[in-house]
Design a protein around this motif. Structure first.
Motif, PDB file in Angstrom:
ATOM      1  N   GLN A  50      35.006  35.954  34.803  1.00 46.44           N
ATOM      2  CA  GLN A  50      35.693  36.100  33.533  1.00 46.44           C
ATOM      3  C   GLN A  50      37.083  35.499  33.638  1.00 46.44           C
ATOM      4  O   GLN A  50      37.793  35.729  34.611  1.00 46.44           O
ATOM      5  N   HIS A  57      42.603  41.938  28.942  1.00 47.39           N
ATOM      6  CA  HIS A  57      42.636  43.128  29.789  1.00 47.39           C
ATOM      7  C   HIS A  57      42.283  42.774  31.224  1.00 47.39           C
ATOM      8  O   HIS A  57      42.238  43.639  32.085  1.00 47.39           O
ATOM      9  N   GLY A  58      42.051  41.499  31.487  1.00 41.80           N
ATOM     10  CA  GLY A  58      41.694  41.035  32.818  1.00 41.80           C
ATOM     11  C   GLY A  58      42.757  41.316  33.857  1.00 41.80           C
ATOM     12  O   GLY A  58      42.453  41.572  35.013  1.00 41.80           O
ATOM     13  N   LYS A  60      44.748  43.951  34.048  1.00 43.23           N
ATOM     14  CA  LYS A  60      44.627  45.346  34.482  1.00 43.23           C
ATOM     15  C   LYS A  60      43.421  45.531  35.390  1.00 43.23           C
ATOM     16  O   LYS A  60      43.464  46.294  36.354  1.00 43.23           O
ATOM     17  N   ILE A  61      42.339  44.820  35.079  1.00 41.47           N
ATOM     18  CA  ILE A  61      41.137  44.894  35.920  1.00 41.47           C
ATOM     19  C   ILE A  61      41.446  44.305  37.294  1.00 41.47           C
ATOM     20  O   ILE A  61      41.070  44.872  38.320  1.00 41.47           O
ATOM     21  N   ALA A  64      43.537  46.605  39.511  1.00 39.49           N
ATOM     22  CA  ALA A  64      42.766  47.744  40.026  1.00 39.49           C
ATOM     23  C   ALA A  64      41.673  47.328  41.009  1.00 39.49           C
ATOM     24  O   ALA A  64      41.117  48.172  41.706  1.00 39.49           O
ATOM     25  N   ASP A  65      41.368  46.037  41.085  1.00 38.04           N
ATOM     26  CA  ASP A  65      40.296  45.550  41.948  1.00 38.04           C
ATOM     27  C   ASP A  65      40.745  45.566  43.409  1.00 38.04           C
ATOM     28  O   ASP A  65      41.586  44.781  43.819  1.00 38.04           O
TER      29      ASP A  65
END
Length: 114
Positions: A50, A57-58, A60-61, A64-65
């Protein structure tokens, strides 16, 4: 690319193992001690499917990854936070691979490239 290798002797999963003396990557069976030299030196690959475009919102992802590498050797120009996740990506319209950083400050998430 195959994701898992199996033992020719007992059909159990082979795990990556390094031979430090000969400086080669092996796949080893923990059940029967069978070992074979790796054909490919890539053990694990993260593929980002993506786009992490601006305003998505990538960010924030990505923050957190836990599988993405992190560094404390950069400083965000927007909030002066000194931790960021980073990854390589080909920018739109370019042929070369660039290193992108995303600020780990939860209230920032600024994305920039090196």
């Amino acid at each position: 690319m195959r994701f898992m290798k199996f033992c020719r002797e007992c059909n159990n999963v082979l795990f990556p193992k390094e031979d430090l003396q000969n400086k080669v990557l092996l796949y080893a069976c923990i059940n029967c001690n069978h070992q074979e030299e790796a054909e490919n030196h890539c053990v694990y690959m993260i593929k980002i499917n993506q786009s992490l475009g601006k305003g998505s919102h990538g960010e924030k992802i990505a923050i957190a990854d836990t599988t993405l590498p992190r560094t404390k050797n950069v400083t965000c120009s927007q909030c002066n936070y000194s931790e960021a996740v980073f990854f390589q990506e080909v920018a739109k319209g370019e042929d070369a691979v660039s290193v992108f950083f995303i600020c780990c400050n939860p209230s920032c998430g600024y994305k920039w490239r090196d």
